[in-house]
Scaffold this motif. Sequence first.
Motif, PDB file in Angstrom:
ATOM      1  N   ALA A  47     -16.898  38.440  17.585  1.00 29.64           N
ATOM      2  CA  ALA A  47     -15.598  38.167  18.204  1.00 29.64           C
ATOM      3  C   ALA A  47     -15.134  36.769  17.803  1.00 29.64           C
ATOM      4  O   ALA A  47     -15.965  35.873  17.601  1.00 29.64           O
ATOM      5  N   PRO A  48     -13.827  36.567  17.674  1.00 27.89           N
ATOM      6  CA  PRO A  48     -13.326  35.249  17.255  1.00 27.89           C
ATOM      7  C   PRO A  48     -13.863  34.080  18.076  1.00 27.89           C
ATOM      8  O   PRO A  48     -14.278  33.070  17.503  1.00 27.89           O
ATOM      9  N   ASP A  49     -13.878  34.192  19.391  1.00 31.89           N
ATOM     10  CA  ASP A  49     -14.384  33.086  20.213  1.00 31.89           C
ATOM     11  C   ASP A  49     -15.853  32.816  19.928  1.00 31.89           C
ATOM     12  O   ASP A  49     -16.294  31.663  19.920  1.00 31.89           O
ATOM     13  N   ASP A  50     -16.633  33.857  19.714  1.00 38.09           N
ATOM     14  CA  ASP A  50     -18.047  33.676  19.383  1.00 38.09           C
ATOM     15  C   ASP A  50     -18.196  33.026  18.010  1.00 38.09           C
ATOM     16  O   ASP A  50     -19.048  32.159  17.808  1.00 38.09           O
ATOM     17  N   ALA A  51     -17.369  33.436  17.066  1.00 37.71           N
ATOM     18  CA  ALA A  51     -17.430  32.854  15.720  1.00 37.71           C
ATOM     19  C   ALA A  51     -17.171  31.353  15.775  1.00 37.71           C
ATOM     20  O   ALA A  51     -17.860  30.575  15.114  1.00 37.71           O
ATOM     21  N   LEU A  52     -16.199  30.945  16.559  1.00 40.15           N
ATOM     22  CA  LEU A  52     -15.877  29.523  16.636  1.00 40.15           C
ATOM     23  C   LEU A  52     -17.053  28.695  17.135  1.00 40.15           C
ATOM     24  O   LEU A  52     -17.248  27.573  16.686  1.00 40.15           O
ATOM     25  N   THR A  59     -15.263  23.455   9.776  1.00 43.17           N
ATOM     26  CA  THR A  59     -14.942  24.868   9.572  1.00 43.17           C
ATOM     27  C   THR A  59     -14.374  25.477  10.849  1.00 43.17           C
ATOM     28  O   THR A  59     -13.483  26.321  10.804  1.00 43.17           O
ATOM     29  N   ARG A  60     -14.860  25.030  11.993  1.00 40.53           N
ATOM     30  CA  ARG A  60     -14.347  25.518  13.278  1.00 40.53           C
ATOM     31  C   ARG A  60     -12.867  25.179  13.434  1.00 40.53           C
ATOM     32  O   ARG A  60     -12.076  26.023  13.853  1.00 40.53           O
ATOM     33  N   ARG A  61     -12.494  23.952  13.074  1.00 37.72           N
ATOM     34  CA  ARG A  61     -11.074  23.567  13.173  1.00 37.72           C
ATOM     35  C   ARG A  61     -10.219  24.465  12.286  1.00 37.72           C
ATOM     36  O   ARG A  61      -9.164  24.942  12.703  1.00 37.72           O
ATOM     37  N   ARG A  62     -10.677  24.695  11.057  1.00 33.72           N
ATOM     38  CA  ARG A  62      -9.926  25.542  10.122  1.00 33.72           C
ATOM     39  C   ARG A  62      -9.818  26.967  10.657  1.00 33.72           C
ATOM     40  O   ARG A  62      -8.746  27.576  10.627  1.00 33.72           O
ATOM     41  N   ALA A  63     -10.914  27.521  11.151  1.00 32.12           N
ATOM     42  CA  ALA A  63     -10.910  28.890  11.660  1.00 32.12           C
ATOM     43  C   ALA A  63     -10.007  29.014  12.886  1.00 32.12           C
ATOM     44  O   ALA A  63      -9.266  29.995  13.026  1.00 32.12           O
ATOM     45  N   ALA A  64     -10.046  28.032  13.775  1.00 25.77           N
ATOM     46  CA  ALA A  64      -9.189  28.070  14.964  1.00 25.77           C
ATOM     47  C   ALA A  64      -7.717  28.037  14.564  1.00 25.77           C
ATOM     48  O   ALA A  64      -6.893  28.772  15.128  1.00 25.77           O
ATOM     49  N   GLN A  65      -7.382  27.225  13.572  1.00 23.82           N
ATOM     50  CA  GLN A  65      -5.999  27.167  13.107  1.00 23.82           C
ATOM     51  C   GLN A  65      -5.601  28.469  12.409  1.00 23.82           C
ATOM     52  O   GLN A  65      -4.457  28.919  12.522  1.00 23.82           O
ATOM     53  N   ALA A  66      -6.536  29.077  11.688  1.00 23.52           N
ATOM     54  CA  ALA A  66      -6.245  30.367  11.046  1.00 23.52           C
ATOM     55  C   ALA A  66      -5.978  31.441  12.097  1.00 23.52           C
ATOM     56  O   ALA A  66      -5.058  32.247  11.949  1.00 23.52           O
ATOM     57  N   LEU A  67      -6.765  31.448  13.164  1.00 23.55           N
ATOM     58  CA  LEU A  67      -6.535  32.414  14.241  1.00 23.55           C
ATOM     59  C   LEU A  67      -5.190  32.158  14.926  1.00 23.55           C
ATOM     60  O   LEU A  67      -4.480  33.099  15.290  1.00 23.55           O
ATOM     61  N   ARG A  68      -4.847  30.895  15.076  1.00 21.19           N
ATOM     62  CA  ARG A  68      -3.537  30.555  15.653  1.00 21.19           C
ATOM     63  C   ARG A  68      -2.421  31.065  14.741  1.00 21.19           C
ATOM     64  O   ARG A  68      -1.441  31.645  15.214  1.00 21.19           O
ATOM     65  N   ALA A  69      -2.560  30.849  13.438  1.00 19.74           N
ATOM     66  CA  ALA A  69      -1.557  31.325  12.483  1.00 19.74           C
ATOM     67  C   ALA A  69      -1.426  32.844  12.553  1.00 19.74           C
ATOM     68  O   ALA A  69      -0.325  33.389  12.496  1.00 19.74           O
ATOM     69  N   LEU A  70      -2.560  33.528  12.676  1.00 19.65           N
ATOM     70  CA  LEU A  70      -2.533  34.987  12.790  1.00 19.65           C
ATOM     71  C   LEU A  70      -1.766  35.409  14.043  1.00 19.65           C
ATOM     72  O   LEU A  70      -0.923  36.302  13.988  1.00 19.65           O
ATOM     73  N   ALA A  71      -2.034  34.751  15.162  1.00 25.54           N
ATOM     74  CA  ALA A  71      -1.340  35.076  16.416  1.00 25.54           C
ATOM     75  C   ALA A  71       0.157  34.786  16.310  1.00 25.54           C
ATOM     76  O   ALA A  71       0.982  35.518  16.863  1.00 25.54           O
ATOM     77  N   GLU A  72       0.500  33.730  15.580  1.00 27.42           N
ATOM     78  CA  GLU A  72       1.909  33.366  15.410  1.00 27.42           C
ATOM     79  C   GLU A  72       2.589  34.183  14.311  1.00 27.42           C
ATOM     80  O   GLU A  72       3.794  34.066  14.126  1.00 27.42           O
TER      81      GLU A  72
END
Length: 86
Positions: A47-52, A59-72
């Motif tokens: 799950a995304p939260d577990d991955a972070l 890498t966590r910062r990049r992944a969190a921003q990628a998930l934000r971009a996906l949501a947006e």
Amino acid sequence: MCVDWVAPHGPWDDQLAFVFDGGTLPADQARRLHPRDHELSACEFVAPDDALTMLPPRTRRRAAQALRALAERRSAYLESGERPAP
């Protein structure tokens, strides 16, 4: 989903890191995935939260921003894992 410019650090030059949305795989295809590179020992779906929580800070910062971009539903430009100020 995003492109991340990373400034030179340690012995490395600057780099561009890309994160893509590869869509959703059918379960039977996902089960057949395995690493094909000597640098990787395993792969898994989490799950995304577990991955972070599993990723190192940069890498966590990049992944969190990628998930934000996906949501947006829009791509993002990052610098060292953060969106630059406008």
